[in-house]
Design an enzyme around this catalytic site. Structure first.
Site, PDB file in Angstrom:
ATOM      1  CB  THR A  46      95.014  61.782 -38.485  1.00 18.41           C
ATOM      2  OG1 THR A  46      94.713  62.193 -37.195  1.00 18.41           O
ATOM      3  CG2 THR A  46      94.115  60.667 -38.876  1.00 18.41           C
ATOM      4  CG  ASP A  62      96.381  57.193 -37.296  1.00 23.45           C
ATOM      5  OD1 ASP A  62      97.199  57.603 -36.466  1.00 23.45           O
ATOM      6  OD2 ASP A  62      95.531  57.918 -37.844  1.00 23.45           O
ATOM      7  NE  ARG A  64     101.555  57.597 -32.440  1.00 20.97           N
ATOM      8  CZ  ARG A  64     102.817  57.362 -32.800  1.00 20.97           C
ATOM      9  NH1 ARG A  64     103.486  58.267 -33.446  1.00 20.97           N
ATOM     10  NH2 ARG A  64     103.371  56.211 -32.529  1.00 20.97           N
ATOM     11  CE  LYS A  78      93.503  59.340 -34.856  1.00 23.53           C
ATOM     12  NZ  LYS A  78      94.779  59.650 -35.455  1.00 23.53           N
ATOM     13  N   GLY A  92      92.634  66.470 -37.567  1.00 24.53           N
ATOM     14  CA  GLY A  92      92.708  67.855 -37.128  1.00 24.53           C
ATOM     15  C   GLY A  92      92.580  67.924 -35.626  1.00 24.53           C
ATOM     16  CB  SER A 174     100.188  64.648 -40.492  1.00 23.39           C
ATOM     17  OG  SER A 174      99.893  63.566 -39.650  1.00 23.39           O
ATOM     18  CG  ASP A 211     102.647  61.422 -40.340  1.00 24.70           C
ATOM     19  OD1 ASP A 211     101.480  61.455 -39.929  1.00 24.70           O
ATOM     20  OD2 ASP A 211     103.429  62.383 -40.245  1.00 24.70           O
ATOM     21  CB  SER A 214      99.786  58.304 -38.439  1.00 28.64           C
ATOM     22  OG  SER A 214      99.583  59.451 -39.190  1.00 28.64           O
TER      23      SER A 214
END
Lengths: 279, 142
Positions: A46, A62, A64, A78, A92, A174, A211, A214
């Site tokens: 994330t 985000d 995803r 999220k 996580g 991440s 990244d 995400s």
């Protein structure tokens, strides 16, 4: 004392049960020998972040959710509700963040009913860190907790092992390094609301585009004293493209050579009416 | 002195150092009641959290009582423990579901929720406790 016994001596307790851990370890070893993989937990790999501005907090995330190398959910939420004035972003393991935030939200509600006061962000932070430390990091939930209470706006970042930081701007997940780069460049104290929203949007976009974990849209949550704006989606950074050409054949492309119609003689044999009992 | 009653209290206090073998009445493994023994199952816990979770409530109580003793003096934990002991007796026989309302109110569990209340609800457990065995265990006759 447990499943191996014929009879149970003590009444069962609730909570986590470690009965199958040894069996799972054996199964995992056997499956790896055969070359397959056991199913992995769905992570939210994330970018989440938060920033304190003049009147309150802006949280961003985000949308995803990944399962290994596959996108499991293109538009998951999220930013979780904790209390009317406190929201929490979670990175996580998706189930861990969901359950942890729900449990803390329930506990805060009970606490606020018992004290008859609006809950404070420090209370939520303390409850979260004590629970995560109790499970020694096995609950993989990295959280960004933000809210406005009687002492003003507060922003905390909480790591899976139970350590917390109280800071004016935080990022987790991440894509946290990409987002933190944007924050370090453009953060100023006491920003206006529009500037803060733009900063958070750009930080999440940096995480989304740099990244792999995400992606998809950007959700924002603006918390000020007495008002919460949950902007979902705030920005659809990754809209799926529209097909430009149509590959369907036109009517009449295939020429008709012959045509014959055969009529099927059907007769009604039996007709039954079944009444539904809707009372 | 009634040593049987004392023995039942000892059984319920879980030792912190590892999990020992289950000895029966004559000092050996009681295969009929506790199943076959396996050294691997007994020496090591199956998960890093298993021991700490089993003892969590006990350890929390110890911490709280020792803090209370240091702040308010010996009388405070003694009085509280007396109240807990009285409240703990308000329950049905072990094989039936008791609400433990008095004990929960004293401990403050009526105002909080944790994984104990969500996962593995004892009211819906698949194993039934055998009534005679459970009462015998509770009274320390086993």
């Amino acid at each position: 004392r447990k499943m191996a016994t014929l009879s149970v001596c003590q009444p069962q307790l609730g909570g986590f049960s470690f009965e199958n851990c040894k069996r799972n370890a054996v199964l995992e070893a056997e499956v790896t020998k055969l070359g397959c993989n056991i199913p992995s937990a769905r992570k939210t790999g994330t970018t989440i972040c938060g920033v304190v501005f003049k009147d309150g907090i802006v949280l961003g995330a985000d949308t995803r959710a990944t399962e290994g190398m596959i996108v499991a959910d293109k538009n998951c939420s999220k930013i979780h509700y904790i209390s009317p004035n406190i929201y929490c972003c979670g990175a996580g393991t998706a189930a861990d963040t969901e359950m942890t935030t729900q449990i803390i939200s329930s506990n805060l509600e009970l606490h606020s009913l018992s004290t008859s006061r609006l809950p404070r962000v420090a209370t939520a932070n303390r409850m979260l860190k004590q629970m995560l430390f109790r499970y020694q990091g096995h609950i993989g939930a990295a959280l960004v907790l933000g809210g406005v209470d009687c002492n003003g706006p507060h922003l905390y970042s909480i790591y899976p092992h139970g350590s917390t930081d109280k800071l004016p701007y935080v990022t987790m997940g991440s894509g946290s390094l990409a987002a933190m780069a944007v924050f370090e460049d453009r953060y100023k104290q006491d920003m206006e609301e529009e500037d803060a929203k733009r900063l958070v949007r750009d930080a999440i976009a940096a995480g989304i585009f740099n990244d792999l974990g995400s992606g998809s849209n950007i959700d924002l949550c603006v918390i000020t004293k007495g008002r919460v704006d949950y902007l979902r989606p705030h920005d659809m950074a990754n809209k799926k493209g529209v097909r430009t050409g149509n590959y369907k054949y036109k009517q009449g492309t295939t020429g008709v050579l012959t045509k014959s119609v055969i009529k099927l003689d059907l007769e009604v044999v039996e007709e039954t009416v079944q009444t539904m009992d809707t009372s | 002195m009634n040593t049987r009653g004392l023995r039942s209290q000892l059984k319920d206090s879980v030792p912190v150092t590892g999990m020992g073998p289950q000895v029966g009445a004559y000092g050996v493994q009681d295969t009929l009641r506790s199943g076959f023994s396996s050294v691997k199952n007994e020496l090591l816990p199956s998960h890093a959290l298993e021991l700490s979770e089993k003892n969590f409530q006990l350890n929390q109580d110890k911490i709280n009582f020792s803090n209370l003793r240091n702040i308010q003096g010996l009388h405070a934990p003694l009085k509280l423990q007396m109240e807990y002991r009285a409240a703990r007796q308000i329950q049905r026989l072990p094989f039936l579901q008791s609400s433990h309302l008095a004990l929960d109110t004293l401990k403050g569990n009526d105002e909080s929720i944790s994984f104990e209340g969500i996962l593995n609800d004892p009211a819906q457990s698949e194993m039934m406790g055998e009534p005679h065995v459970m009462v015998e265990y509770k009274l320390g006759m086993m």
